[in-house]
Design a protein around this motif. Structure first.
Motif, PDB file in Angstrom:
ATOM      1  N   ARG A   1       0.843  -1.193   0.000  1.00  0.00           N
ATOM      2  CA  ARG A   1       0.000   0.000   0.000  1.00  0.00           C
ATOM      3  C   ARG A   1       0.880   1.244   0.000  1.00  0.00           C
ATOM      4  N   PRO A   2       0.796   2.079  -1.025  1.00  0.00           N
ATOM      5  CA  PRO A   2       1.602   3.277  -1.060  1.00  0.00           C
ATOM      6  C   PRO A   2       1.208   4.284   0.012  1.00  0.00           C
ATOM      7  N   THR A   3      -0.113   4.428   0.260  1.00  0.00           N
ATOM      8  CA  THR A   3      -0.586   5.345   1.287  1.00  0.00           C
ATOM      9  C   THR A   3      -1.756   4.714   1.999  1.00  0.00           C
ATOM     10  N   ALA A   4      -1.979   5.119   3.233  1.00  0.00           N
ATOM     11  CA  ALA A   4      -3.126   4.582   3.973  1.00  0.00           C
ATOM     12  C   ALA A   4      -4.411   5.083   3.376  1.00  0.00           C
TER      13      ALA A   4
ATOM     14  N   ARG B   1      -4.424   9.603 -18.759  1.00  0.00           N
ATOM     15  CA  ARG B   1      -3.262   9.065 -18.060  1.00  0.00           C
ATOM     16  C   ARG B   1      -3.494   7.620 -17.653  1.00  0.00           C
ATOM     17  N   ALA B   2      -4.708   7.321 -17.186  1.00  0.00           N
ATOM     18  CA  ALA B   2      -5.016   5.958 -16.753  1.00  0.00           C
ATOM     19  C   ALA B   2      -4.950   4.982 -17.921  1.00  0.00           C
ATOM     20  N   THR B   3      -5.515   5.392 -19.074  1.00  0.00           N
ATOM     21  CA  THR B   3      -5.498   4.527 -20.241  1.00  0.00           C
ATOM     22  C   THR B   3      -4.078   4.315 -20.733  1.00  0.00           C
ATOM     23  N   THR B   4      -3.272   5.376 -20.711  1.00  0.00           N
ATOM     24  CA  THR B   4      -1.893   5.274 -21.141  1.00  0.00           C
ATOM     25  C   THR B   4      -1.092   4.380 -20.199  1.00  0.00           C
ATOM     26  N   ALA B   5      -1.397   4.432 -18.894  1.00  0.00           N
ATOM     27  CA  ALA B   5      -0.710   3.575 -17.931  1.00  0.00           C
ATOM     28  C   ALA B   5      -0.958   2.108 -18.255  1.00  0.00           C
TER      29      ALA B   5
ATOM     30  N   PHE C   1     -10.086   1.154 -16.423  1.00  0.00           N
ATOM     31  CA  PHE C   1      -9.912  -0.296 -16.464  1.00  0.00           C
ATOM     32  C   PHE C   1      -8.856  -0.776 -15.477  1.00  0.00           C
ATOM     33  N   LEU C   2      -7.694  -0.161 -15.483  1.00  0.00           N
ATOM     34  CA  LEU C   2      -6.591  -0.613 -14.641  1.00  0.00           C
ATOM     35  C   LEU C   2      -6.954  -0.541 -13.163  1.00  0.00           C
ATOM     36  N   SER C   3      -7.465   0.603 -12.708  1.00  0.00           N
ATOM     37  CA  SER C   3      -7.808   0.763 -11.292  1.00  0.00           C
ATOM     38  C   SER C   3      -8.932  -0.183 -10.891  1.00  0.00           C
ATOM     39  N   ARG C   4      -9.943  -0.291 -11.753  1.00  0.00           N
ATOM     40  CA  ARG C   4     -11.096  -1.138 -11.433  1.00  0.00           C
ATOM     41  C   ARG C   4     -10.664  -2.587 -11.207  1.00  0.00           C
ATOM     42  N   GLN C   5      -9.830  -3.116 -12.092  1.00  0.00           N
ATOM     43  CA  GLN C   5      -9.458  -4.515 -12.001  1.00  0.00           C
ATOM     44  C   GLN C   5      -8.516  -4.784 -10.834  1.00  0.00           C
ATOM     45  N   VAL C   6      -7.588  -3.865 -10.563  1.00  0.00           N
ATOM     46  CA  VAL C   6      -6.617  -4.090  -9.492  1.00  0.00           C
ATOM     47  C   VAL C   6      -7.235  -3.878  -8.115  1.00  0.00           C
ATOM     48  N   LEU C   7      -7.987  -2.789  -7.943  1.00  0.00           N
ATOM     49  CA  LEU C   7      -8.511  -2.451  -6.625  1.00  0.00           C
ATOM     50  C   LEU C   7      -9.567  -3.428  -6.132  1.00  0.00           C
ATOM     51  N   THR C   8     -10.267  -4.092  -7.027  1.00  0.00           N
ATOM     52  CA  THR C   8     -11.335  -5.008  -6.607  1.00  0.00           C
ATOM     53  C   THR C   8     -10.872  -6.458  -6.530  1.00  0.00           C
ATOM     54  N   SER C   9      -9.585  -6.719  -6.778  1.00  0.00           N
ATOM     55  CA  SER C   9      -9.075  -8.098  -6.809  1.00  0.00           C
ATOM     56  C   SER C   9      -8.058  -8.334  -5.706  1.00  0.00           C
ATOM     57  N   ARG C  10      -8.009  -9.569  -5.235  1.00  0.00           N
ATOM     58  CA  ARG C  10      -7.057  -9.973  -4.204  1.00  0.00           C
ATOM     59  C   ARG C  10      -6.278 -11.190  -4.708  1.00  0.00           C
ATOM     60  N   ASN C  11      -4.961 -11.147  -4.596  1.00  0.00           N
ATOM     61  CA  ASN C  11      -4.133 -12.309  -4.893  1.00  0.00           C
ATOM     62  C   ASN C  11      -3.963 -13.158  -3.644  1.00  0.00           C
ATOM     63  N   VAL C  12      -3.719 -14.457  -3.849  1.00  0.00           N
ATOM     64  CA  VAL C  12      -3.527 -15.385  -2.737  1.00  0.00           C
ATOM     65  C   VAL C  12      -2.179 -16.080  -2.915  1.00  0.00           C
TER      66      VAL C  12
ATOM     67  N   PHE D   1       4.676  -2.392 -10.965  1.00  0.00           N
ATOM     68  CA  PHE D   1       4.015  -1.338 -11.729  1.00  0.00           C
ATOM     69  C   PHE D   1       2.962  -0.634 -10.872  1.00  0.00           C
ATOM     70  N   CYS D   2       2.170  -1.416 -10.146  1.00  0.00           N
ATOM     71  CA  CYS D   2       1.108  -0.843  -9.312  1.00  0.00           C
ATOM     72  C   CYS D   2       1.680  -0.042  -8.147  1.00  0.00           C
ATOM     73  N   VAL D   3       2.691  -0.580  -7.486  1.00  0.00           N
ATOM     74  CA  VAL D   3       3.282   0.114  -6.349  1.00  0.00           C
ATOM     75  C   VAL D   3       3.916   1.426  -6.814  1.00  0.00           C
ATOM     76  N   GLU D   4       4.582   1.398  -7.955  1.00  0.00           N
ATOM     77  CA  GLU D   4       5.225   2.598  -8.479  1.00  0.00           C
ATOM     78  C   GLU D   4       4.217   3.709  -8.735  1.00  0.00           C
ATOM     79  N   ARG D   5       2.994   3.326  -9.155  1.00  0.00           N
ATOM     80  CA  ARG D   5       1.974   4.321  -9.492  1.00  0.00           C
ATOM     81  C   ARG D   5       0.963   4.547  -8.379  1.00  0.00           C
ATOM     82  N   GLY D   6       1.204   3.997  -7.217  1.00  0.00           N
ATOM     83  CA  GLY D   6       0.324   4.244  -6.085  1.00  0.00           C
ATOM     84  C   GLY D   6      -1.015   3.548  -6.175  1.00  0.00           C
ATOM     85  N   ILE D   7      -1.093   2.433  -6.906  1.00  0.00           N
ATOM     86  CA  ILE D   7      -2.337   1.665  -7.006  1.00  0.00           C
ATOM     87  C   ILE D   7      -2.268   0.512  -6.014  1.00  0.00           C
ATOM     88  N   VAL D   8      -3.248   0.416  -5.137  1.00  0.00           N
ATOM     89  CA  VAL D   8      -3.234  -0.607  -4.095  1.00  0.00           C
ATOM     90  C   VAL D   8      -3.234  -2.003  -4.714  1.00  0.00           C
TER      91      VAL D   8
END
Length: 405
Positions: A9-12, A64-68, A309-320, A360-367
């Protein structure tokens, strides 16, 4: 291995989404709105990603999000991670078929005995593996040809797992298009479990009382999930609009006809009924146990909210995490973030792309959320109990609406 979601998590502030009130956004800042280019359609299940915005210096958040995402996709393609892995799938399918042959031989040798229930549990595990192969074919992970993928998925799902491919495609396409979004993702709509506060608040009487304790009921309910999957699959075939309806009917008839006839030729009706019950119970634990940790307890997106797309898929998913046994038990779905970002990526390549996506996600502050299997179920139970406490509550918006990632 310990849970890493805190480390990633980049920020709380960015670790939450307000999901029940009118807007859905991270506390630390608004999610970039979606554009027509990265709107999700049913074809995304099969691997087509949102169109890439190639502007050199986008000034708007949505650009910016689409380009990311385009940058990430370019790195993945450059690494050759979208290439087919037909050898891998040939080995997996052959192993599942050989295991099936071994179980059939065992059933014949054991005869009319309660020892058959051990083999029934093995059937539940094997059928789950066929269902995972059907899932991969539906995402076009196995072959280059869409037609071959469709037929592979249809055979694995219908003939070997006994479930309608057409039903699964419709259901799963909606999920991939808008994971955890109210009004779109049918996976979070249930008459048994309340996955979000709006559903919990609408319940009254006995249902409300049970919902308040639903976190503790969740694991036992997994025993019924296998039977429920088959019921929903069969009901979907009653619709005349179902694509490939008669093909699915033929495959399911062949599956259940051969299966039940074989059982009744070897054992008594009572033993056969117990065999089927154990098979379905184990299937439910394996299937629901593989899918539940991926999104349950992750942020819920409000109706009508628009996210990139990027934020939606990453923020709503959990890896195990958990190694080779978790990979086997979850059919590769334990790398859910990567799977949602690249649905047509072959299953074995998800492990290779994970470090790239995480960085990639940590670098851009995406949880980027990653937990152990035990940790994920702890989060699920806690989340469901928190939601359940809202059952019958007259208040319309509460702090529990902010679901921890």
């Amino acid at each position: 291995m310990r849970d890493h979601d805190q480390r990633c998590r980049p920020t709380a502030a960015s670790a939450r989404l307000d999901t029940t009130c009118a807007a859905a956004h991270p506390v630390g800042g608004e999610l970039p709105p979606s554009t027509e280019e990265n709107a999700i359609t049913a074809t995304d299940l099969r691997g087509s990603a949102p169109a890439e915005d190639r502007a050199a210096r986008p000034t708007r958040a949505r650009d910016r999000a689409t380009t990311a995402y385009a940058e990430l996709a370019g790195q993945v393609r450059a690494a050759g991670l979208m290439g087919r892995r037909r050898g891998y799938y040939a080995v997996r399918a052959t192993a599942a078929l050989l295991a099936s042959a071994a179980v059939v031989t065992g059933v014949v040798l054991v005869g009319d005995s309660w020892w058959q229930l051990g083999l029934a549990a093995a059937v539940g595990v094997i059928v789950t593996q066929f269902a995972f192969l059907g899932h991969d074919g539906a995402h076009r992970q196995i072959f280059d040809s869409p037609r071959r993928n469709d037929w592979a998925a249809r055979l694995f799902a219908g003939l070997f797992a006994g479930m309608s491919y057409g039903w699964w495609m419709r259901k799963h396409s909606k999920h991939h298009g808008a994971p955890n979004q109210l009004g779109k993702d049918t996976d979070i709509e249930s008459t048994v479990i309340a996955f979000h506060e709006q559903e919990a608040r609408a319940r009254r009487g006995l249902r409300a009382r049970l919902t308040r304790h639903q976190g503790w009921l969740f694991l036992p309910l997994l025993l019924l999930a296998g039977a429920n999957l088959h019921v929903d699959s069969a009901k979907a075939l009653l619709s005349r609009d179902a694509k490939g309806r008669w093909t699915d009917v033929a495959l399911l008839t062949a599956h259940w006809g051969l299966y039940l006839t074989g059982l009744l030729l070897v054992m008594s009706p009572l033993t056969a009924a117990a065999f089927v019950a154990v098979h379905l119970a184990v299937l439910g634990v394996c299937m629901a146990g593989a899918f539940a940790p991926n999104h349950v307890g992750m942020p819920i997106i409000a109706r009508g909210a628009r996210t990139d797309f990027l934020s939606r898929q990453v923020l709503t998913s959990r890896n195990v995490t958990g190694g080779v046994w978790v990979d086997f038990a979850m059919g590769g779905l334990n790398r859910q973030v990567e799977h949602h970002l690249f649905p047509s990526m072959p299953r074995p390549n998800l492990r290779r792309v994970q470090p790239l996506v995480r960085a990639f996600c940590v670098e851009r502050g995406i949880v980027y959320t990653e937990q152990t299997l035990v940790g994920s179920y702890r989060s699920i139970i806690t989340h469901l109990n928190e939601v359940g406490l809202k059952a019958g509550d007259p208040f319309t918006c509460a702090s529990a609406a902010q679901l921890r990632a």
